[in-house]
Write a protein that holds these residues in place. Structure first.
Motif, PDB file in Angstrom:
ATOM      1  N   LEU A   7       1.435 -16.526   7.439  1.00 39.41           N
ATOM      2  CA  LEU A   7       0.368 -15.526   7.582  1.00 39.41           C
ATOM      3  C   LEU A   7       0.499 -14.478   6.475  1.00 39.41           C
ATOM      4  O   LEU A   7      -0.497 -14.075   5.852  1.00 39.41           O
ATOM      5  N   TYR A   8       1.707 -14.062   6.203  1.00 36.45           N
ATOM      6  CA  TYR A   8       1.945 -13.072   5.142  1.00 36.45           C
ATOM      7  C   TYR A   8       1.464 -13.622   3.787  1.00 36.45           C
ATOM      8  O   TYR A   8       0.823 -12.895   3.016  1.00 36.45           O
ATOM      9  N   GLN A   9       1.752 -14.891   3.526  1.00 37.29           N
ATOM     10  CA  GLN A   9       1.315 -15.487   2.251  1.00 37.29           C
ATOM     11  C   GLN A   9      -0.204 -15.438   2.117  1.00 37.29           C
ATOM     12  O   GLN A   9      -0.743 -15.255   1.039  1.00 37.29           O
ATOM     13  N   LYS A  10      -0.901 -15.621   3.231  1.00 31.59           N
ATOM     14  CA  LYS A  10      -2.373 -15.582   3.216  1.00 31.59           C
ATOM     15  C   LYS A  10      -2.897 -14.157   3.040  1.00 31.59           C
ATOM     16  O   LYS A  10      -3.952 -13.941   2.448  1.00 31.59           O
ATOM     17  N   LEU A  11      -2.174 -13.173   3.596  1.00 30.12           N
ATOM     18  CA  LEU A  11      -2.708 -11.801   3.663  1.00 30.12           C
ATOM     19  C   LEU A  11      -2.196 -10.875   2.559  1.00 30.12           C
ATOM     20  O   LEU A  11      -2.760  -9.802   2.348  1.00 30.12           O
ATOM     21  N   LYS A  12      -1.150 -11.306   1.857  1.00 29.79           N
ATOM     22  CA  LYS A  12      -0.451 -10.340   0.978  1.00 29.79           C
ATOM     23  C   LYS A  12      -1.303  -9.830  -0.189  1.00 29.79           C
ATOM     24  O   LYS A  12      -1.086  -8.718  -0.654  1.00 29.79           O
ATOM     25  N   ASP A  13      -2.265 -10.596  -0.661  1.00 28.94           N
ATOM     26  CA  ASP A  13      -3.073 -10.145  -1.802  1.00 28.94           C
ATOM     27  C   ASP A  13      -4.313  -9.352  -1.377  1.00 28.94           C
ATOM     28  O   ASP A  13      -5.092  -8.902  -2.214  1.00 28.94           O
ATOM     29  N   ILE A  14      -4.509  -9.247  -0.073  1.00 29.65           N
ATOM     30  CA  ILE A  14      -5.755  -8.633   0.397  1.00 29.65           C
ATOM     31  C   ILE A  14      -5.585  -7.135   0.584  1.00 29.65           C
ATOM     32  O   ILE A  14      -4.694  -6.696   1.309  1.00 29.65           O
ATOM     33  N   HIS A  15      -6.399  -6.355  -0.108  1.00 31.40           N
ATOM     34  CA  HIS A  15      -6.471  -4.937   0.238  1.00 31.40           C
ATOM     35  C   HIS A  15      -7.947  -4.579   0.352  1.00 31.40           C
ATOM     36  O   HIS A  15      -8.674  -4.484  -0.616  1.00 31.40           O
ATOM     37  N   VAL A  16      -8.359  -4.472   1.603  1.00 34.24           N
ATOM     38  CA  VAL A  16      -9.755  -4.159   1.864  1.00 34.24           C
ATOM     39  C   VAL A  16      -9.881  -2.643   1.879  1.00 34.24           C
ATOM     40  O   VAL A  16      -9.260  -1.975   2.688  1.00 34.24           O
TER      41      VAL A  16
END
Ligand code: 13P
Ligand code: SF4
Length: 338
Positions: A7-16
């Motif tokens: 999950l971290y790998q999927k979310l780490k580049d996201i900054h909304v």
């Protein structure tokens, strides 16, 4: 089931929105107990979870069985053999799943998930309009209530609106409720030399109406190779300056196929986050406007709705409305198939 590291790998580049609001390994671990309980309930109850592209990424990447745009998710709902469909998006999308599956339980974890388009027109309005425009074919955007769909002839989504309106044999069309999308259709058909008399309702998406074409000029003057992608709910000046116009999933597929590496998006910024995660080598920028309705979905509410749904979470549509609305939605599938 996804683990905390995946999950971290999927979310780490996201900054909304704010760049300091980034996911960490620890924050992903905190999400896991709810994800685990949701997955268990899905198996026990033969339920599936549909998640729209704008919904928060920690939901999109953890419990979704299907993700996509409003057309794709309607198709998933139509083809599913689950007993329960949980629709994490906004009310009209969950209603569309119920229109397509009257015998199934459709649960809306976000009962206050309105939409400025769907909330801007009633069935009574359409009944009055039909008296004024008796020979027009009434085409409604999927962003409408079941009651409004029941009064219309053909439903469309952002992925097929141009093609379907062009195919409708009647020259006289009343398109509702999105005025900006309607103006884009009028312009598109004019460019193709297709003659239609298209009347429009005066509705807008409060997120997309904010975007202005000057922001595209500014980005292009600084980044020569940028590719500009916009949603057809934007105004015509924005659409005219874009390289690509499409639904949320069409934009995602377009990025996958594009040889460019820098993109500017004018659509709800949840999509930009998903694109950042899917294509980490490409760069994305865009106006960060959030849809408050889509963003009011939460893992907690999904869990609660699977454990113990309240009356407000269970979609009910009276049989006559369902039957008429189904005809309207099925017309969309018919036009899309041929
Ligand atoms: P899509 O069907 O393109 O995902 O759009 C839904 C929507 O509500 C856009 O604002
Ligand atoms: Fe409705 Fe606009 Fe939100 Fe889409 S982004 S759900 S059209 S208010």
């Amino acid at each position: 089931m996804i683990n905390a590291e995946q999950l971290y790998q999927k979310l780490k580049d996201i900054h909304v929105g704010n760049p300091i609001c980034k996911f960490t390994k620890e924050s992903c671990e905190l999400l896991l107990p709810a994800v685990e309980r949701i997955e268990k309930l899905k198996r026990e109850k033969n339920a599936i979870i549909l998640v729209h592209n704008y919904v928060a990424p920690q939901i999109f990447y953890s419990v979704a069985d299907y993700t996509g745009d409003s057309y794709g998710l309607s198709k998933n709902a139509k083809e599913s053999d689950a007993d329960i469909i949980v629709f994490a998006a906004v009310r009209f999308m969950a209603e569309t799943a119920k229109i397509l599956n009257p015998q199934k339980t459709v649960l809306d974890p976000n009962p206050n998930g309105g939409c400025s388009l769907a909330d801007g027109i009633t069935a009574k309005d359409v009944i009055e309009l039909r008296k004024k425009f008796p020979s027009h074919t009434f085409v409604c955007y999927i962003n409408t209530t079941a009651e409004v769909k029941a009064q219309c002839d053909v439903c469309v989504t952002s992925s097929n609106v141009y093609k379907i309106i062009e195919k409708i044999p009647n020259e006289k069309i009343y398109f509702l409720p999105d005025k900006l999308m309607g103006e884009n259709v009028i312009q598109n058909l004019k460019e193709k030399g297709v003659k239609k008399d298209i009347q429009l309702w005066d509705g807008t998406c409060y997120v997309h109406e904010e975007y202005q074409s000057e922001s595209i000029d500014q980005v292009r003057s600084n980044f020569k190779s940028v590719e500009v992608l916009v949603h057809p709910e934007c105004n015509s000046a924005v659409v005219n300056k874009a390289d690509y116009v499409g639904s949320t999933s069409q934009m995602l597929n377009h990025v996958r196929e594009s040889e460019r590496d820098t993109f500017f998006l004018l659509t709800e910024c949840g999509l930009t986050g998903i694109l950042q995660s899917e294509f980490p080598k490409k760069k994305f920028a865009g106006g960060c406007t959030m849809c408050k309705y889509m963003k009011s979905n939460s893992l907690e509410d999904i869990l609660n709705v699977l454990e113990n749904p309240g009356a407000q979470n269970i979609i009910e549509i009276d049989p006559k409305t369902q039957k008429n609305a189904l005809q309207c939605v099925n017309q969309m599938f018919e036009y899309s198939a041929h």
